[in-house]
Design a protein around this motif. Structure first.
Motif, PDB file in Angstrom:
ATOM      1  N   LEU A 113      57.567  37.812  47.940  1.00  0.00           N
ATOM      2  CA  LEU A 113      58.695  36.662  48.165  1.00  0.00           C
ATOM      3  C   LEU A 113      57.845  35.422  47.335  1.00  0.00           C
ATOM      4  CD1 LEU A 113      59.978  36.749  51.718  1.00  0.00           C
ATOM      5  CD2 LEU A 113      60.887  37.953  49.554  1.00  0.00           C
ATOM      6  N   ARG A 114      56.714  35.496  47.400  1.00  0.00           N
ATOM      7  CA  ARG A 114      56.115  34.212  46.588  1.00  0.00           C
ATOM      8  C   ARG A 114      56.316  34.380  45.237  1.00  0.00           C
ATOM      9  NH1 ARG A 114      49.950  33.835  46.601  1.00  0.00           N
ATOM     10  NH2 ARG A 114      49.944  32.855  44.599  1.00  0.00           N
ATOM     11  N   LEU A 115      55.972  35.718  44.963  1.00  0.00           N
ATOM     12  CA  LEU A 115      56.037  35.918  43.191  1.00  0.00           C
ATOM     13  C   LEU A 115      57.542  35.730  42.842  1.00  0.00           C
ATOM     14  CD1 LEU A 115      54.080  38.922  43.280  1.00  0.00           C
ATOM     15  CD2 LEU A 115      53.751  37.247  41.701  1.00  0.00           C
ATOM     16  N   ARG A 116      58.475  36.145  43.721  1.00  0.00           N
ATOM     17  CA  ARG A 116      59.955  35.963  43.290  1.00  0.00           C
ATOM     18  C   ARG A 116      60.193  34.561  43.045  1.00  0.00           C
ATOM     19  NH1 ARG A 116      64.098  39.740  45.869  1.00  0.00           N
ATOM     20  NH2 ARG A 116      64.030  38.330  47.637  1.00  0.00           N
ATOM     21  N   GLU A 117      59.815  33.638  44.284  1.00  0.00           N
ATOM     22  CA  GLU A 117      60.181  32.254  44.399  1.00  0.00           C
ATOM     23  C   GLU A 117      59.514  31.425  43.075  1.00  0.00           C
ATOM     24  OE1 GLU A 117      61.712  28.792  45.557  1.00  0.00           O
ATOM     25  OE2 GLU A 117      61.787  30.700  46.755  1.00  0.00           O
ATOM     26  N   LYS A 118      58.633  31.886  42.650  1.00  0.00           N
ATOM     27  CA  LYS A 118      57.775  31.335  41.415  1.00  0.00           C
ATOM     28  C   LYS A 118      58.610  31.739  40.276  1.00  0.00           C
ATOM     29  CE  LYS A 118      53.342  30.664  39.133  1.00  0.00           C
ATOM     30  NZ  LYS A 118      51.779  30.629  39.427  1.00  0.00           N
ATOM     31  N   THR A 149      51.041  36.237  36.992  1.00  0.00           N
ATOM     32  CA  THR A 149      50.663  36.229  38.631  1.00  0.00           C
ATOM     33  C   THR A 149      50.528  37.299  39.300  1.00  0.00           C
ATOM     34  OG1 THR A 149      52.369  34.212  38.153  1.00  0.00           O
ATOM     35  CG2 THR A 149      52.064  34.606  40.303  1.00  0.00           C
ATOM     36  N   LEU A 150      51.220  38.257  39.198  1.00  0.00           N
ATOM     37  CA  LEU A 150      50.889  39.494  39.936  1.00  0.00           C
ATOM     38  C   LEU A 150      49.555  39.987  39.701  1.00  0.00           C
ATOM     39  CD1 LEU A 150      52.141  42.194  41.503  1.00  0.00           C
ATOM     40  CD2 LEU A 150      52.341  43.044  39.338  1.00  0.00           C
ATOM     41  N   PHE A 207      52.446  39.949  55.461  1.00  0.00           N
ATOM     42  CA  PHE A 207      51.631  39.218  54.250  1.00  0.00           C
ATOM     43  C   PHE A 207      51.927  39.732  53.019  1.00  0.00           C
ATOM     44  CE2 PHE A 207      47.888  38.600  52.146  1.00  0.00           C
ATOM     45  CZ  PHE A 207      47.859  36.918  51.787  1.00  0.00           C
ATOM     46  N   GLY A 208      52.240  41.080  53.070  1.00  0.00           N
ATOM     47  CA  GLY A 208      52.586  41.963  51.808  1.00  0.00           C
ATOM     48  C   GLY A 208      54.184  41.384  51.363  1.00  0.00           C
TER      49      GLY A 208
END
Length: 112
Positions: A47-52, A14-15, A41-42
């Motif tokens: 945070l989106r990565l950590r949420e997923k 994902t990263l 945005f960064g």
């Protein structure tokens, strides 16, 4: 900057996709880690990565090292002298012995 470190194969994938899609926000990529611009945005991307991926993603706020403000002159001088030594195989502790350069135990005991 925001340092994003991934600890699973899925999070790394994902990263990688986020970095490819939003390269204008990526300062630098290191395989399993990346530096993002310190913008909202960064932060959103991190945070989106950590949420997923939950605990498989670590986010840290970083700042560049200003070696002239944070590091003592004798440490900078020792690093320069050590890299310019005559024998490349000499370890630092032997190189510093008997000189004005700080010894390794002193370097280890002092925080920046």
């Amino acid at each position: 900057m925001l340092l994003v470190v991934t600890y699973s194969k899925a999070a790394r994938g994902t990263l990688r996709n986020v970095c490819r899609t939003h390269d204008e926000t990526v300062v630098r990529r290191f395989g399993r880690a990346a530096l993002f611009d310190e913008t909202e945005f960064g932060a959103f991307l991190a945070l989106r990565l950590r949420e997923k991926h939950g605990g498989d993603v670590q986010i840290e706020r970083t700042e560049p090292l200003n070696e002239f403000a944070a590091v003592a002159a004798d440490v900078r001088d020792a690093a320069e002298a050590y890299e310019n030594r005559e024998t490349p195989s000499t370890p630092y502790d032997k190189f510093a012995a008997g000189t004005d350069h700080p010894d390794p135990s002193t370097l280890r005991s002092h925080d920046l």
